[in-house]
Design a protein around this motif. Structure first.
Motif, PDB file in Angstrom:
ATOM      1  N   GLY A 109       0.819  -1.217   0.000  1.00 26.26           N
ATOM      2  CA  GLY A 109       0.000   0.000   0.000  1.00 26.26           C
ATOM      3  C   GLY A 109       0.843   1.252   0.000  1.00 26.26           C
ATOM      4  O   GLY A 109       2.080   1.203   0.011  1.00 26.26           O
TER       5      GLY A 109
ATOM      6  N   VAL B  18      -4.094   3.811   0.531  1.00 25.14           N
ATOM      7  CA  VAL B  18      -4.540   2.933  -0.549  1.00 25.14           C
ATOM      8  C   VAL B  18      -3.792   1.616  -0.375  1.00 25.14           C
ATOM      9  O   VAL B  18      -2.560   1.620  -0.245  1.00 25.14           O
ATOM     10  CB  VAL B  18      -4.248   3.542  -1.933  1.00 25.14           C
ATOM     11  N   SER B  19      -4.521   0.502  -0.351  1.00 26.14           N
ATOM     12  CA  SER B  19      -3.885  -0.774   0.003  1.00 26.14           C
ATOM     13  C   SER B  19      -4.478  -1.940  -0.764  1.00 26.14           C
ATOM     14  O   SER B  19      -5.685  -1.969  -1.047  1.00 26.14           O
ATOM     15  CB  SER B  19      -4.039  -1.033   1.503  1.00 26.14           C
ATOM     16  N   ASN B  20      -3.613  -2.897  -1.096  1.00 24.80           N
ATOM     17  CA  ASN B  20      -4.100  -4.147  -1.697  1.00 24.80           C
ATOM     18  C   ASN B  20      -5.079  -4.865  -0.791  1.00 24.80           C
ATOM     19  O   ASN B  20      -5.954  -5.595  -1.257  1.00 24.80           O
ATOM     20  CB  ASN B  20      -2.926  -5.085  -1.986  1.00 24.80           C
TER      21      ASN B  20
ATOM     22  N   ARG C   6     -13.450   1.263  -7.586  1.00 24.43           N
ATOM     23  CA  ARG C   6     -12.656   1.311  -6.356  1.00 24.43           C
ATOM     24  C   ARG C   6     -13.564   1.355  -5.140  1.00 24.43           C
ATOM     25  O   ARG C   6     -14.664   1.894  -5.175  1.00 24.43           O
ATOM     26  CB  ARG C   6     -11.722   2.519  -6.383  1.00 24.43           C
TER      27      ARG C   6
ATOM     28  N   SER D 256      -9.206   1.030  -2.229  1.00 27.23           N
ATOM     29  CA  SER D 256      -8.595   0.005  -3.068  1.00 27.23           C
ATOM     30  C   SER D 256      -7.819   0.683  -4.193  1.00 27.23           C
ATOM     31  O   SER D 256      -8.154   1.785  -4.622  1.00 27.23           O
ATOM     32  CB  SER D 256      -9.664  -0.929  -3.635  1.00 27.23           C
ATOM     33  N   PRO D 257      -6.761   0.031  -4.725  1.00 25.73           N
ATOM     34  CA  PRO D 257      -5.930   0.633  -5.776  1.00 25.73           C
ATOM     35  C   PRO D 257      -6.538   0.446  -7.170  1.00 25.73           C
ATOM     36  O   PRO D 257      -7.401  -0.418  -7.365  1.00 25.73           O
ATOM     37  CB  PRO D 257      -4.614  -0.129  -5.641  1.00 25.73           C
TER      38      PRO D 257
ATOM     39  N   ILE E  18      -0.735  -3.209  -6.201  1.00 24.13           N
ATOM     40  CA  ILE E  18       0.425  -2.411  -5.795  1.00 24.13           C
ATOM     41  C   ILE E  18       1.646  -3.313  -5.651  1.00 24.13           C
ATOM     42  O   ILE E  18       1.589  -4.375  -5.027  1.00 24.13           O
ATOM     43  CB  ILE E  18       0.142  -1.703  -4.465  1.00 24.13           C
TER      44      ILE E  18
ATOM     45  N   TYR F 298       4.379   1.457  -6.920  1.00 26.83           N
ATOM     46  CA  TYR F 298       3.596   2.166  -5.909  1.00 26.83           C
ATOM     47  C   TYR F 298       3.756   3.679  -5.983  1.00 26.83           C
ATOM     48  O   TYR F 298       2.801   4.433  -5.728  1.00 26.83           O
ATOM     49  CB  TYR F 298       3.921   1.651  -4.502  1.00 26.83           C
TER      50      TYR F 298
ATOM     51  N   LEU G 111       1.474   4.931  -8.850  1.00 27.81           N
ATOM     52  CA  LEU G 111       0.067   4.888  -8.457  1.00 27.81           C
ATOM     53  C   LEU G 111      -0.252   5.954  -7.414  1.00 27.81           C
ATOM     54  O   LEU G 111      -1.328   6.564  -7.431  1.00 27.81           O
ATOM     55  CB  LEU G 111      -0.280   3.495  -7.918  1.00 27.81           C
ATOM     56  N   CYS G 112       0.689   6.178  -6.508  1.00 30.45           N
ATOM     57  CA  CYS G 112       0.504   7.177  -5.460  1.00 30.45           C
ATOM     58  C   CYS G 112       0.348   8.575  -6.070  1.00 30.45           C
ATOM     59  O   CYS G 112      -0.550   9.341  -5.695  1.00 30.45           O
ATOM     60  CB  CYS G 112       1.692   7.121  -4.505  1.00 30.45           C
TER      61      CYS G 112
ATOM     62  N   ASP H 260      -3.058   9.001  -7.881  1.00 30.69           N
ATOM     63  CA  ASP H 260      -4.164   9.284  -6.953  1.00 30.69           C
ATOM     64  C   ASP H 260      -4.062  10.696  -6.387  1.00 30.69           C
ATOM     65  O   ASP H 260      -5.076  11.404  -6.259  1.00 30.69           O
ATOM     66  CB  ASP H 260      -4.152   8.265  -5.805  1.00 30.69           C
TER      67      ASP H 260
END
Length: 456
Positions: free
Chosen positions: A323, A346-348, A363, A379-380, A384, A389, A392-393, A396
């Motif tokens: 995450g 945000v986490s798997n 999501r 949720s991602p 992730i 990561y 993706l971070c 978002d």
């Protein structure tokens, strides 16, 4: 026969035999109906014959009884008066140089009679035998030589050797050389191993050192396979707890090594060590690990903070990325705002949440609490990994939290760009390409990337 004086009888036989040696009788000894009885008579006829037989049959540290030699107390006492033996208890003898304790006498009477196994230590006497507690006031033995009724747990009859008390139990199964260790441990766990989840699996008596007890039990059972206990489960009062205690004993060496190999301040769960939650709960009684949260553990001296546990749950678990920070939490870690009161992540682990769906319906979001802190999970857009990561971070952050520069609690958007540029150092813009169609706004993402990387 009562009318014959035994001393005169022996003298008469000695005169009748004359020059015949004892060795000459050996030729015919195997043909007589009672070889032991013959030898006891020959002991009396040939002076000191009994003592020679005792010397050949027993070691200097052994105890023996007249019945072991098919002789009488009177004959044994003759050797005591001659200084060749000493009497240590009722009809019990040994050699003069043997220092005998009450435990030795109890062991002879109730545990092992020369080569015949009769019983085993139980309770505190067993722990003392293992070397993990102080010597108990009373000796505790389970023995087939005890003629009482089969015991109920924690019930026994008391006997005495001189002024010392001995608590005796009758075994629930026949004791053999093959099963005595199994029965001994069944007794021990049945008495000392009753417990429930979140409590203890070995009663915390002050004289029990559990850290020493587990390796001692494992060493005691080193020649016994764990499966050997299965056929004795009908003797167990609480099978579930018994199995857990056995698992703890047999898992101990491997479990200890696995925990030792964790980093100093590592957090871990049952899956990380390959054992059950219940087993780790039981292992906490050694004082080597402690429970830090539901199903989570750490070494006893680990410096674990609330945020460390939150990180383990949702961001980084045993060096595996699962995450990343989101929104205000990410802005705080970029150094752009003061630390917020809540955590946004945000986490798997949030992928299967049954929380509120986003506007795209892809999501999920869930609000929860840990240690008094509000935690918002999302949720991602893609699984992730350590490799993606940061990408993706930033996606978002730029497309949801910042919304194209115009929404912010901090005014200077240039600080955003500078912080993000440093955060993405070494990551090329092309790394964002595969995720463009998954984000909230492809247009907003590219506006931010133009600012970070420069316009194409």
């Amino acid at each position: 026969m009562k009318h014959i004086n035994k001393e005169r009888e022996i003298t008469a036989l000695r005169n009748y035999i004359g020059d015949i040696t004892r060795e000459q009788f050996a030729v015919y000894a195997d043909q007589c109906t009672d070889k032991e009885k013959l030898n006891s008579w020959l002991d009396l006829i040939y002076e000191h014959g009994l003592f020679a037989r005792i010397q050949s049959k027993f070691s200097e540290n052994e105890l023996f009884h007249p019945d072991d030699l098919n002789t009488t107390d009177a004959e044994m006492l003759t050797l005591v008066k001659a200084g060749k033996l000493k009497k240590i208890y009722k009809r019990l003898y040994t050699f003069p140089g043997n220092d005998v304790t009450i435990s030795d006498i109890a062991e002879y009477k109730y545990i092992k009679h020369h080569d015949t196994l009769l019983g085993y230590w139980y309770g505190e006497s067993f722990m003392y035998f293992l070397g993990v507690c102080e010597k108990p006031e009373k000796i505790q033995i389970t023995s087939s030589a005890f003629s009482g009724s089969p015991y109920h747990y924690r019930e026994a009859e008391e006997r005495y050797i001189e002024e010392y008390g001995i608590r005796l139990r009758k075994p629930l199964a026949e004791i053999t050389n093959e099963n005595y260790k199994i029965l001994c441990v069944v007794d021990f766990i049945s008495e000392y191993g009753i417990g429930n989840m979140n409590k203890t699996y070995f009663y915390p008596y002050e004289h029990i050192n559990l850290e020493a007890l587990l390796p001692a039990l494992r060493e005691y059972l080193s020649d016994i396979d764990k499966s050997a206990f299965d056929k004795y489960l009908d003797l167990v009062k609480n099978v579930t707890t018994f199995r857990l205690c056995i698992d703890l004993i047999y898992a101990y060496p491997e479990l200890e090594e696995k925990i030792f190999n964790f980093k100093e301040n590592a957090i871990f769960n049952a899956a990380d060590v390959g054992y059950s939650d219940e087993l780790l709960w039981a292992y906490t009684r050694t004082g080597k690990i402690r429970n830090v949260y539901k199903g989570l553990f750490a070494k006893a001296d680990a410096d674990v903070m609330d945020e460390d546990i939150i990180n383990y749950q949702y961001r980084i678990r045993n060096d595996i990325r699962i995450g990343y920070w989101f929104g205000k939490s990410f802005a705080y870690h970029l150094g752009l705002i003061e630390k917020p009161d809540e955590y946004n992540i945000v986490s798997n682990t949030a992928a299967d949440l049954c929380g509120e769906n986003s506007s795209h319906g892809k999501r999920k979001r869930s609000d929860r609490e840990m240690f008094g802190h509000k935690i918002t999970l999302r949720s991602p857009i893609a699984p992730i990994t350590e490799e993606n990561y940061k990408v993706l971070c930033v996606i978002d952050y730029s497309t949801i939290y910042r919304r194209a520069f115009y929404y912010s609690e901090h005014v200077d958007s240039e600080k955003d760009v500078t912080a993000l540029r440093e955060y993405l150092q070494g990551i090329p813009r092309i790394a964002f390409k595969q995720y463009e169609d998954l984000c909230e706004s492809k247009k907003l993402l590219n506006e931010w990337l133009d600012r970070i990387y420069g316009e194409i």
